[in-house]
Structures are given as C-alpha cells and as structure tokens.
Design a protein around this motif. Structure first.
Motif, mmCIF file in Angstrom:
data_model
loop_
_atom_site.group_PDB
_atom_site.id
_atom_site.type_symbol
_atom_site.label_atom_id
_atom_site.label_comp_id
_atom_site.label_asym_id
_atom_site.label_seq_id
_atom_site.Cartn_x
_atom_site.Cartn_y
_atom_site.Cartn_z
ATOM 1 N N ALA A 83 -8.114 -9.079 -10.637
ATOM 2 C CA ALA A 83 -7.848 -8.168 -11.747
ATOM 3 C C ALA A 83 -7.343 -8.894 -12.996
ATOM 4 C CB ALA A 83 -6.826 -7.113 -11.316
ATOM 5 N N ARG A 100 -12.362 -0.515 -6.194
ATOM 6 C CA ARG A 100 -11.639 -1.771 -6.022
ATOM 7 C C ARG A 100 -11.905 -2.699 -7.199
ATOM 8 N NH1 ARG A 100 -9.204 -4.588 -1.757
ATOM 9 N NH2 ARG A 100 -9.127 -6.820 -2.144
ATOM 10 N N ALA A 137 -2.392 -3.063 -3.449
ATOM 11 C CA ALA A 137 -2.531 -4.303 -4.209
ATOM 12 C C ALA A 137 -2.382 -5.481 -3.265
ATOM 13 C CB ALA A 137 -1.480 -4.377 -5.317
ATOM 14 N N GLU A 138 -3.127 -6.545 -3.543
ATOM 15 C CA GLU A 138 -3.050 -7.793 -2.772
ATOM 16 C C GLU A 138 -2.876 -8.943 -3.751
ATOM 17 O OE1 GLU A 138 -6.380 -6.473 0.576
ATOM 18 O OE2 GLU A 138 -6.890 -7.831 -1.073
ATOM 19 N N TRP A 139 -2.154 -9.942 -3.305
ATOM 20 C CA TRP A 139 -1.966 -11.150 -4.108
ATOM 21 C C TRP A 139 -2.205 -12.354 -3.211
ATOM 22 C CZ3 TRP A 139 3.178 -13.597 -6.074
ATOM 23 C CH2 TRP A 139 2.898 -14.497 -7.118
ATOM 24 N N THR A 153 -3.307 3.908 -2.471
ATOM 25 C CA THR A 153 -3.508 2.832 -3.434
ATOM 26 C C THR A 153 -2.884 1.562 -2.890
ATOM 27 O OG1 THR A 153 -1.462 3.380 -4.599
ATOM 28 C CG2 THR A 153 -3.492 4.433 -5.373
ATOM 29 N N GLU A 159 0.847 -1.188 0.000
ATOM 30 C CA GLU A 159 0.000 0.000 0.000
ATOM 31 C C GLU A 159 0.884 1.239 0.000
ATOM 32 O OE1 GLU A 159 -3.795 0.206 2.282
ATOM 33 O OE2 GLU A 159 -2.721 1.754 3.389
ATOM 34 N N LEU A 163 -5.073 -11.436 -7.987
ATOM 35 C CA LEU A 163 -4.566 -10.082 -7.808
ATOM 36 C C LEU A 163 -5.739 -9.131 -7.588
ATOM 37 C CD1 LEU A 163 -2.235 -8.010 -7.901
ATOM 38 C CD2 LEU A 163 -2.641 -7.859 -10.389
ATOM 39 N N ASN A 164 -5.721 -8.416 -6.459
ATOM 40 C CA ASN A 164 -6.757 -7.437 -6.142
ATOM 41 C C ASN A 164 -6.131 -6.052 -6.038
ATOM 42 O OD1 ASN A 164 -8.542 -9.685 -5.761
ATOM 43 N ND2 ASN A 164 -7.763 -9.901 -3.675
ATOM 44 N N LEU A 165 -6.799 -5.042 -6.586
ATOM 45 C CA LEU A 165 -6.311 -3.670 -6.587
ATOM 46 C C LEU A 165 -7.348 -2.758 -5.957
ATOM 47 C CD1 LEU A 165 -5.067 -3.571 -10.293
ATOM 48 C CD2 LEU A 165 -3.694 -4.117 -8.272
ATOM 49 N N TYR A 166 -6.903 -1.734 -5.236
ATOM 50 C CA TYR A 166 -7.862 -0.811 -4.628
ATOM 51 C C TYR A 166 -7.247 0.569 -4.466
ATOM 52 C CZ TYR A 166 -5.274 -1.660 -0.282
ATOM 53 O OH TYR A 166 -4.283 -1.761 0.659
#
Length: 605
Positions: free
Chosen positions: A579, A575, A534-536, A532, A524, A558-561
């Motif tokens: 992705a 979010r 990102a998670e994996w 901003t 983050e 992969l998640n983005l927010y």
C-alpha cells in the motif's frame, strides 16, 4: 497477484494446540504432541492473502524468506531458517515435487486455488523424508471430499490486468462402501511488470506476464470397514515471459507440474495401520523466444516413488516402520549429458513415546543410492509444565543429495561430489492458553561438505580450468524466532520476529539473499459481516552475492484487506498489496510489484 478468497474467521499465526498436524511425524497428531516447530496455514488465510503464488503466502510466515526474478510467474526460491531452497523438501499431498537438475521445487507453478492447507515443519527431517530435508519440509494439501455436497467458485480482477477464476466441487456418500471425491479447475493470468531493471542482463522495459491453469482431483473408496483405496492427480501449466534484451523477443518459459498417485490404506488390526502409495511427479521446463515456435531447450524431470508405511500402536506409544523406493530420471534435449537416472532405497523407523507430561520422539533412517549409504537420526524431548506451557529440545542429522547438475552438467558437474551434511540442535518454549499463543525457538544447524561453485575448480583431472560444483564449503545457520498471537475482543493480533546468522564458515560472510532480521505482523478487526485487516512484512538488508559486495536494502511492505459476507454463500474481498508503494528488490536488478489491488467475488465456503 490473485488468489482464491473467502470470509475470514480468524488470524492463524501458527498452530493452536487442538490443530491436527500430519507432516511432523508422517501421521496425524495434535499440535500439543508435536515437538518440532510447526506452522499451519489454513484456507481462509490463503484466501485473505490476495497473493499470486505459494511463495507470497509463505513469505508472511515465521522463519521464511523468498527471492524471485520478477512477477508471480517467475523463478522463485524459498529459504527456511536460512537454508538454501534446494535444502527444503516440498510435498504435494504426500508426493515429492521438484527438479532433479536444480534440486528446487517449482513454486511458481503450484496453483493457489487448489490448496486446502499448508504445513511447514522447521528443522532437519531426513529421518522421515530422506534427502534434502535440512531446513525443513513444506507440505501442501489439496481439497478432499467431506459428507454432503459442497461447491465453490470465484472470480476476481486486479492490477496489471490480472484475471482469476476457479471452481471446485467436493462431497462424500455414506454407507459401507462410502465414496469421497473432490475436483477443481482454475485459471489466472496477468500482464505483469518488467521482470528486469536497468543494469540487468537482457533488460527490456516491457511487461512480462504469465498464465497459469490447473486441474486437480481426488477419489477415495471404502472397500470394507477400515480399508480404503484411492487416487489423486494435479496438473498445472505455467506460461511466463522474461526479458531477452531491449528490442529483442521475450523468452517464454513453459513449465508443467504433474503429480499422480494411487494408494491403499488398511487397518489390519486395532493397533496396525498400513498405507502403500505409488506416486509419480513430473517437472517439465522448456523455453523458446517469441520468434520461434520450437523449443530452444527442454529439461524434463520425473520421480517415481513407492512408499510403504506401517503405524503400530504400542499402548500410548506409536512405532512407525517405513520403506521407500524412489527413481529419478532426467531427459534434457539441450544437454544430453544430464539424461541419467538415480535410484534410492530407504528404510526408516520412528518411535513416539507419550508418558503423562513427557514427550519423546526418536527416529533413524538409511538411504542407499549411487552416492553411497547415508544414515540419519533424530531425538526430540518435550515437557508439559501444565497450564499451556511446554518446553522442547531436539537434535538431528540430515543431508542433501547432489543434484544432476552438480554431478553431470558438462564442464561444471563432478561425479565425485558427495552429499551435504547437517547437524542441528534446537530449544523451544511455547505457551498456549487464555486466548494467547507465544513461541520462542533457538536453533543451530551446522552444514558441512556444502557444494558451491569453486573457481578455479580444485579437481583438475579432466583438464578443466573454469569453475565447477565442489564440496568445499561449510556453513552455520543459527537464529532465534519469537512469534505470538492474541485476541482482544473483536481485534486479533499476530506477529513473528526472526534474528538469524546464516554464515559461510570459510569466508565469514553471510549467505546470499538472507537477512539477519526479518519479521511479520498482522491485525484484524471484525464488525459483524465486515472484517478488515492489515499486514506488515519487514526484512533487513541482504547481499545479492556470496562475497557480500552487492547490498540489497531492507524493506517493509504494508498490505490491507477487507472481506464482506453477503448472506450464507457469497463473499466479497478487496485487497491492496504494498500500500505504501515501496520500491525494493528481492534479487539485484529484478523487478518487484509496486502498489497493487485485487477484488473478487466468491460463492461457497
């Protein structure tokens, strides 16, 4: 898919030394004094998740895997350290929830917008919480009132026609007879996606949506200095669809989760605090087809529990004495043989010793029920090397009580089934200092008398020839978890890696739907009012069956927010989950979500 949201101030990978943890010892403790491996998930992390269920939030934590038969409203299982979903105790504000027939909590019915924080304690906790605490305990806390008046509200929309709205109000008055309160309500619904895929029984390519509504509240009154009384409640109603064959009417699940409790907390002396709580939880599950308004089946579980906990200070040490009385009842319109009740009386004692660099926890408990008396014990030791470095070691026993299905279901259950037993040992090393957290934990939990579906049934006394629930299995859950977090300027990083070997000792096969390796990573970056991240989420291959014949491939999500703070009271969230639009399965031939988005606006902090 939707969750409440807020401006995020930190990535919370685990638990800092100053965090207060309640679940690990049934009383508030600094994390630095907690021996068991513990993870705390705060409201801002839940807000950023954009998740559709509690299970989605938990999947991003160390040592946790999930399976689900479709979208966020579908039947869900949560595995801690490779333990079965029915080997985990789930509490909602100290009230045990779950079905007495399946032994599993209704994860899909727990409303995210009502949650203030989640505590996950890993390892055996039967000495504190009784039956079923083999893999660990998950406790969910709803919001509570604080000084002043605080109101929050949120609205959001997302993929699959997802809509979400919620509002909460909380506050507290001062004075000798102070009153604190918190009330909230929320609703979300989604058209979802097909719960099944080609090859599944009952496959239908239509969308299977869900609707979830909830109300919750808590009031506490200071009767006199050191004496408080209060009450709390939660009602969540879930309506979810699942497939019943091409061209057929969908089946609708009707699930209601209700909890209510009254409590009295008394500080009788400076060294003696007593808390008495009377609680009830209900898990109601019915199903009917789109063509019929009447219920095709209905199974209702009710648990009534009285607990009396005494916490006594002995110098720098603490003694706890606990009495519990729990009554489980089942009413099943379609399977009347399950209509039984079970009473359990429990007695426990725990002692926490603190001597400079040394931490010692010792506890013992006996549970007396229709399956006979079960005695459990635990011993933990921690040593503080200073400069933020600490080592821990612990051993403990645990057990799981047979469910009503395993005892009484016609043609399957056996009343002679015994509780499952667990024996756990673990070692841990933790560093917390200079803006960095590092944790390493090794555990080994050996389970015996495990109840599985045995075919043919070893017990032929009633002439049955098919399968039955029977104490024939043993398993070993062994693994290593590494996790950490750090901050480099405006960049915050976190991650966890799990290597595990949850294996059936008799067959040598890995337990179904559990990966040998899984991991979570997050980053983050903050730029003023904009953050901003990102998670994996990564998982290795799994098997959908006990024989390890049906392979489920590994996956990485992969998640983005991004969150944007608009003044003091408003914030925006956007979010994207999955992705990369990864095609994966949590259970064979059941659907999972592809690339999806969620956006919303929130008022309040």
């Amino acid at each position: 898919m939707a969750a409440p949201f807020a401006h995020a101030d930190a990535i919370s990978p685990s638990t800092s030394i100053d965090t207060v943890v309640v679940t690990a010892a049934r009383m508030p403790q600094r994390a630095a004094d907690v021996i068991a491996q513990t993870t705390v998930i705060e409201r801002d992390e839940i807000a950023r998740s954009g998740a559709g269920s509690v299970a989605d939030v938990l999947q991003r934590q160390p040592g946790i895997e999930i399976t689900r038969n479709g979208s966020a409203g579908a039947s869900t299982s949560v595995f801690l350290r490779g333990a079965n979903s029915n080997q985990v105790v789930v509490l909602l504000d100290g009230v045990r929830i779950g079905s007495a027939t399946s032994g599993v909590a209704s994860w899909n019915a727990i409303p995210l917008e009502a949650i203030e924080r989640i505590e996950v304690v890993y390892g055996p906790l039967s000495t504190l919480y009784g039956a079923d605490a083999i893999g660990g305990v998950v406790q969910i806390f709803t919001r509570k009132g604080e000084a002043g008046l605080n109101a929050t509200a949120s609205i959001g929309v997302g993929s699959e026609s997802t809509r979400q709205a919620g509002a909460n109000i909380a506050g507290a008055s001062g004075g000798e007879h102070a009153v604190s309160y918190a009330f909230g309500a929320g609703h979300e619904e989604s058209d979802g996606f097909s719960a099944t895929k080609p090859g599944a029984f009952g496959y239908n390519p239509d969308d299977d949506g869900y609707r979830r509504s909830n109300v919750h509240g808590r009031v506490a009154v200071a009767i006199a200095p050191g004496h408080e009384a209060g009450a709390q409640f939660l009602h969540s109603r879930l309506r979810a669809q699942y497939d019943n064959g091409a061209g057929s009417y969908d089946v609708h699940n009707r699930q209601d989760l209700n909890t209510a409790a009254v409590f009295v907390a008394n500080q009788f002396t400076a060294d003696w605090r007593s808390v008495v709580q009377l609680a009830r939880s209900e898990d109601k599950l019915g199903s009917f087809t789109s063509a019929a308004a009447s219920g095709a089946s209905q199974i209702d579980t009710r648990q009534d529990e009285l607990t009396w906990q005494n916490t006594i200070s002995v110098g720098s040490d603490t003694l706890q004495l606990l009495y519990g009385h729990r009554k489980e009842e089942v009413a099943a319109s379609s399977t009347r043989a399950l209509g039984r009740e079970r009473i359990t009386n429990s007695y426990a004692a725990a002692y926490a010793l603190r001597r400079e660099r040394h931490l010692v926890d010792i506890s013992a408990r006996q549970d007396r029920s229709s399956y006979g008396p079960k005695t459990t014990g635990a011993l933990g030791y921690g040593y503080d090397f200073g400069s933020g470095l600490r080592a821990t070691a612990s051993i403990g026993s645990s057990f799981r009580a047979p469910t009503f299905n395993e005892l009484y279901y016609p043609g399957y259950g056996l009343e002679t089934n015994r509780p499952e037993r667990g024996r756990n040992a673990e070692l841990g090393l933790r560093y917390d200092g200079h803006g960095m957290q590092l944790d390493a934990t090794w555990f080994r939990n050996r389970l015996s008398d495990m109840i599985v579906s045995a075919t043919p049934c070893p017990d032929q006394r009633d002439g049955r020839t098919g399968s039955c629930a029977y104490n024939v299995a043993s398993a070993t859950l062994e693994g290593v978890n590494l996790s950490g977090a750090t901050r480099i300027g405006a960049l915050r990083l976190r991650g966890s890696l799990d290597w595990q070997d949850p294996r059936d000792n008799g067959t040598g096969k890995r337990l179904a739907r559990r990966a040998a390796k899984h991991a979570n990573f997050g980053a983050e970056y903050g730029m003023g009012k904009l953050q901003t991240g990102a998670e994996w989420v990564v998982s290795g291959e799994r098997y959908d069956d006990a024989a390890n014949l049906r392979r489920l491939g590994g996956y990485g999500l992969l998640n983005l927010y991004a969150t944007w703070q608009l003044g003091d009271r408003f914030s925006l969230l956007a979010r994207v989950n999955n992705a990369a639009d990864k095609n994966y399965e949590l259970a064979r031939n059941y659907g999972t979500g592809g690339r999806s988005w969620f956006a919303g606006l929130r008022y309040g902090m």
